[in-house]
Design an enzyme around this catalytic site. Structure first.
Site, mmCIF file in Angstrom:
data_model
loop_
_atom_site.group_PDB
_atom_site.id
_atom_site.type_symbol
_atom_site.label_atom_id
_atom_site.label_comp_id
_atom_site.label_asym_id
_atom_site.label_seq_id
_atom_site.Cartn_x
_atom_site.Cartn_y
_atom_site.Cartn_z
ATOM 1 N N GLY A 39 0.836 -1.194 0.000
ATOM 2 C CA GLY A 39 0.000 0.000 0.000
ATOM 3 C C GLY A 39 0.866 1.237 0.000
ATOM 4 C CD GLU A 117 10.026 0.343 5.691
ATOM 5 O OE1 GLU A 117 9.712 0.627 4.510
ATOM 6 O OE2 GLU A 117 9.658 1.013 6.668
ATOM 7 C CB ALA A 118 8.899 -6.386 1.491
ATOM 8 C CD GLN A 119 9.353 -0.305 0.910
ATOM 9 O OE1 GLN A 119 8.708 -1.230 1.356
ATOM 10 N NE2 GLN A 119 9.636 0.783 1.632
#
Ligand SMILES: [Zn+2]
Length: 248
Positions: A39, A117-119
């Site tokens: 998101g 914070e896997a982005q």
């Protein structure tokens, strides 16, 4: 020794004997999953990450919490509602399989991973997560931002969208100033929205200065906008006010 009686599905006439009986589950471990929740900024993903961890640990499962780009010196997952937990800071080169195996080698159970914070993960690291799921039956819950301030997918987000078993867009709790759901992140430099520049590793939970309050270093912050106002570059309700993109 007698074989179990063969069961036949009365409708299809097919043999049901290949269905494992209940005592067989240990040889057929429940499949693990790679789940991705994404998101915009402020959508509550870190809160959700900590909630998932809480639910899992209450079932007696053991997990590791990972994060990326935490500049606080003490890596942790922090939610805006005040929850926090210590976490392991992952660098670009960290092999996530090795990280988990290291914990196993020390005698610690790892049933699941929470990745915030896997982005910022590399594509290779996302593939390592998939391998942990498929070969080692570790459940992975990854949480990340969808797009950067240029409205492009982050690298880790793109790879997760490609390979995750389950993808959920987090129900948006954050609104644009106009009241519509905020979907996109705007980078604001000295009061004006910018669309060019590097994707900088900034934790989602980095404090955003209140309106009118200068940020400590250079005046850079992020603001969530609806798609229309992101396209228009409108940061607030005053058409001629400061913070607008200058159109030639
Ligand atoms: Zn709007």
């Amino acid at each position: 020794m007698t074989s179990p009686p063969l069961e036949v599905d009365p409708r299809s006439g097919r043999l049901l004997s290949s269905v494992p009986v209940s005592g067989d589950r240990r040889r057929h471990p429940a499949p693990a999953h790679l789940r991705f929740f994404h998101g915009p900024m402020d959508c509550g993903k870190s809160t959700l990450a900590l909630q998932v961890d809480h639910n899992q640990s209450r079932q007696g499962r053991h997990g590791l919490l990972l994060t990326q780009g935490d500049r606080s010196g003490r890596p942790r997952i922090t939610s805006r509602v005040g929850l926090r937990r210590e976490a392991i800071d992952v660098a670009d080169g960290t092999d996530l399989r090795g990280l988990v195996r290291g914990h196993w080698a020390e005698g610690h159970r790892v049933d699941y991973l929470i990745v915030d914070e896997a982005q910022f993960l590399t594509a290779a690291q996302v593939d390592q997560l998939a391998e942990l799921v498929d070969e080692w039956h570790v459940d992975v819950y990854a949480f990340g931002l969808t797009t950067d301030f240029r409205t492009r997918l982050f690298p880790g987000t793109q790879r997760l969208l490609e390979v995750a078993d389950d993808v959920q867009r987090i129900q948006v709790e954050v609104l644009c100033w106009c009241g519509l759901p905020g979907l996109l992140n705007a980078r604001v430099v000295d009061g004006a929205m910018v669309r060019e520049g590097e994707t900088v590793v900034v934790a989602d939970t980095a404090p955003t200065p209140a309106p009118g309050e200068p940020s400590p270093e250079e005046d850079v912050h992020y603001q969530v906008l609806c798609r229309r106002h992101h396209v228009l570059g409108r940061l607030g309700p005053t058409p001629a006010g400061p913070g607008q993109l200058a159109f030639p």
